[in-house]
Design a protein around this motif. Structure first.
Motif, PDB file in Angstrom:
ATOM      1  N   TYR A 160      12.175   1.654   8.761  1.00  0.00           N
ATOM      2  CA  TYR A 160      10.793   1.864   8.348  1.00  0.00           C
ATOM      3  C   TYR A 160      10.069   2.829   9.277  1.00  0.00           C
ATOM      4  CZ  TYR A 160       5.884   0.937   7.398  1.00  0.00           C
ATOM      5  OH  TYR A 160       4.563   1.091   7.109  1.00  0.00           O
TER       6      TYR A 160
ATOM      7  N   TRP B 121       2.959   7.373  -2.088  1.00  0.00           N
ATOM      8  CA  TRP B 121       2.250   6.386  -1.280  1.00  0.00           C
ATOM      9  C   TRP B 121       0.788   6.286  -1.710  1.00  0.00           C
ATOM     10  CZ3 TRP B 121       2.395   2.297   1.635  1.00  0.00           C
ATOM     11  CH2 TRP B 121       1.316   1.979   2.453  1.00  0.00           C
TER      12      TRP B 121
ATOM     13  N   GLY C 205       0.217   4.231  -4.734  1.00  0.00           N
ATOM     14  CA  GLY C 205       0.347   2.778  -4.654  1.00  0.00           C
ATOM     15  C   GLY C 205       1.752   2.260  -4.458  1.00  0.00           C
ATOM     16  N   MET C 206       2.758   3.115  -4.246  1.00  0.00           N
ATOM     17  CA  MET C 206       4.116   2.621  -4.012  1.00  0.00           C
ATOM     18  C   MET C 206       4.167   1.851  -2.702  1.00  0.00           C
ATOM     19  SD  MET C 206       7.789   4.646  -3.892  1.00  0.00           S
ATOM     20  CE  MET C 206       8.105   4.580  -5.657  1.00  0.00           C
ATOM     21  N   ARG C 207       4.839   0.722  -2.707  1.00  0.00           N
ATOM     22  CA  ARG C 207       4.933  -0.111  -1.521  1.00  0.00           C
ATOM     23  C   ARG C 207       5.868   0.516  -0.486  1.00  0.00           C
ATOM     24  NH1 ARG C 207       6.905  -5.559  -4.063  1.00  0.00           N
ATOM     25  NH2 ARG C 207       8.177  -4.004  -5.146  1.00  0.00           N
ATOM     26  N   GLU C 208       5.677   0.084   0.780  1.00  0.00           N
ATOM     27  CA  GLU C 208       6.425   0.692   1.882  1.00  0.00           C
ATOM     28  C   GLU C 208       7.931   0.548   1.709  1.00  0.00           C
ATOM     29  OE1 GLU C 208       3.844  -1.320   2.152  1.00  0.00           O
ATOM     30  OE2 GLU C 208       2.657  -0.977   3.970  1.00  0.00           O
TER      31      GLU C 208
ATOM     32  N   ASP D 277      -3.912   5.950   4.194  1.00  0.00           N
ATOM     33  CA  ASP D 277      -3.707   4.509   4.168  1.00  0.00           C
ATOM     34  C   ASP D 277      -4.628   3.906   3.109  1.00  0.00           C
ATOM     35  OD1 ASP D 277      -3.700   1.741   4.682  1.00  0.00           O
ATOM     36  OD2 ASP D 277      -3.000   2.103   6.722  1.00  0.00           O
TER      37      ASP D 277
ATOM     38  N   THR E 276       2.370   6.575   5.670  1.00  0.00           N
ATOM     39  CA  THR E 276       1.268   5.623   5.534  1.00  0.00           C
ATOM     40  C   THR E 276       0.072   6.047   6.366  1.00  0.00           C
ATOM     41  OG1 THR E 276       1.957   4.189   7.386  1.00  0.00           O
ATOM     42  CG2 THR E 276       2.977   3.802   5.237  1.00  0.00           C
TER      43      THR E 276
END
Length: 368
Positions: A333, A315, A318-321, A344, A340
């Motif tokens: 989620y 995370w 930069g990996m997306r949710e 953040d 996150t």
């Protein structure tokens, strides 16, 4: 009442025994429904321990299953809040303090009792025509007005942030691991984000060295009762070279060649159990021993913490949710969003921007 484990060739099973030494029929029916839904024996045991506490509350309160109503949920919460936990909290005083059950534990017990009442309603239990512990959301999903559930109670719980290991802690842990098998397991959890149960259920043919990936399949055939948590199978790419290199080296040099089991990780060694699949207890014991050797004595550092570390690092990288959710195999989620909150990226960028604006204002003011 007590929960007993019955050992059988097909696997362990658990039963709730009443004060007369007889199997509680309602609990036994509930267990059959849980097993029919795919729950593991250990999950069933957890439900039975929670149900045993509820039976104790009913006995002390002079209530029965049919006489327990929504209004009694407040009394039940207060009663559960007085139960001492098995965990202890270290303080500045010489002695440790034993704490009461946490809100999370109490909510879990309430949810288990609620599931039990749902089963009783479906089974046609005399005098039980509704679930008195159903939450407003549960009733709304069933098409019942929310106002019917105003009396249902749960405790507010703390949404804890997953605790990842630092880079230094990871390096210290890896530095004390000299056995190839142990290094392969730890690297799969650290670089692949696998749960301990998933690592122990990996088969030889789940590893694709050429494509640099491992397939996580739903399995319930582990001889030691280890199960994969999720029913959702997934493919994990492993482009960091260390994990697959350690697995390949383990299979080539250390894994018993005469093992009939297809499970990847075996007991090994020179004993009569060398070709048996490794149990979760053995994994946990090995990990604790390695942590002590590395000077990592914090109670939160468990095998599962390696998965937290993997997710947090991705995370922060930069990996997306959605991608992180799919890699971890989370059903929703809600389970992923905890990572996150650890770091953040958007909040950090806004913070840096605000600091820069503030610094510009100070410089401009000084220039005037």
């Amino acid at each position: 009442m007590r929960v007993v484990r019955v050992r059988e060739e097909a696997g362990d099973r658990f039963e709730l025994i009443d004060e007369h030494g007889e199997v509680d029929g309602r609990a036994a029916s509930f267990v059959r429904s849980l097993l029919g839904r795919g729950c593991s024996p250990h999950t069933v045991a957890g439900y039975l321990y929670d149900l045993r506490r509820f039976y104790v509350f009913l006995g002390e309160s002079g209530l029965t299953l049919s006489s327990f109503k929504v209004a009694h949920s407040v009394d039940l919460l207060a009663w559960l809040g007085k139960i001492q936990s098995n965990r202890v909290r270290l303080t500045s005083f010489p002695a440790a303090v034993r704490t009461t059950l946490s809100p999370t534990s109490i909510n879990r017990i309430m949810a288990a009792i609620s599931s039990f009442f749902d089963h009783l309603v479906l089974a046609g239990e005399p005098g039980v025509d509704a679930n008195p512990l159903a939450t407003s959301q549960e009733l709304a999903r069933g098409g019942v007005a929310r106002r019917r559930a105003r009396g249902a109670r749960r405790l507010k719980r703390v949404e804890r942030i997953p605790r990842p290991l630092s880079r230094d802690q990871v390096e210290a842990l890896l530095a004390v691991i000299d056995r190839i098998r142990d290094r392969a397991m730890i690297l799969l959890m650290l670089q692949g984000g696998l749960r301990p149960g998933e690592v122990l259920n990996v088969h030889l043919d789940d590893i694709e060295y050429g494509r640099r990936r491992v397939t996580i399949r739903h399995r319930t055939d582990h001889p030691k009762g280890v199960r994969t948590k999720s029913r959702k199978e997934r493919v994990i790419d492993l482009h960091e070279p260390e994990a697959l290199a350690a697995v390949s080296r383990y299979v080539a040099t250390e894994r018993p060649t005469n093992a009939p089991s297809r499970h990847l990780f075996l007991v090994g060694g020179g004993g009569h159990r060398a070709t048996e699949a490794l149990s979760y207890a053995a994994l946990a014991k090995m990990f604790k021993r390695r942590c002590i050797a590395a000077g990592l004595r914090e109670s939160w550092i468990t095998p599962h913490a390696l998965r937290h570390t993997h997710a947090t690092w991705l995370w922060e990288g930069g990996m997306r949710e959605l991608a992180l959710q799919r890699r971890l195999g989370h059903a929703s989620y809600e389970s992923t969003k905890g990572y996150t909150r650890v770091s953040d990226a958007m909040m950090l960028e806004d913070y840096r921007r605000a600091l820069a604006v503030q610094a510009d204002r100070v410089r401009n003011a000084e220039a005037l």
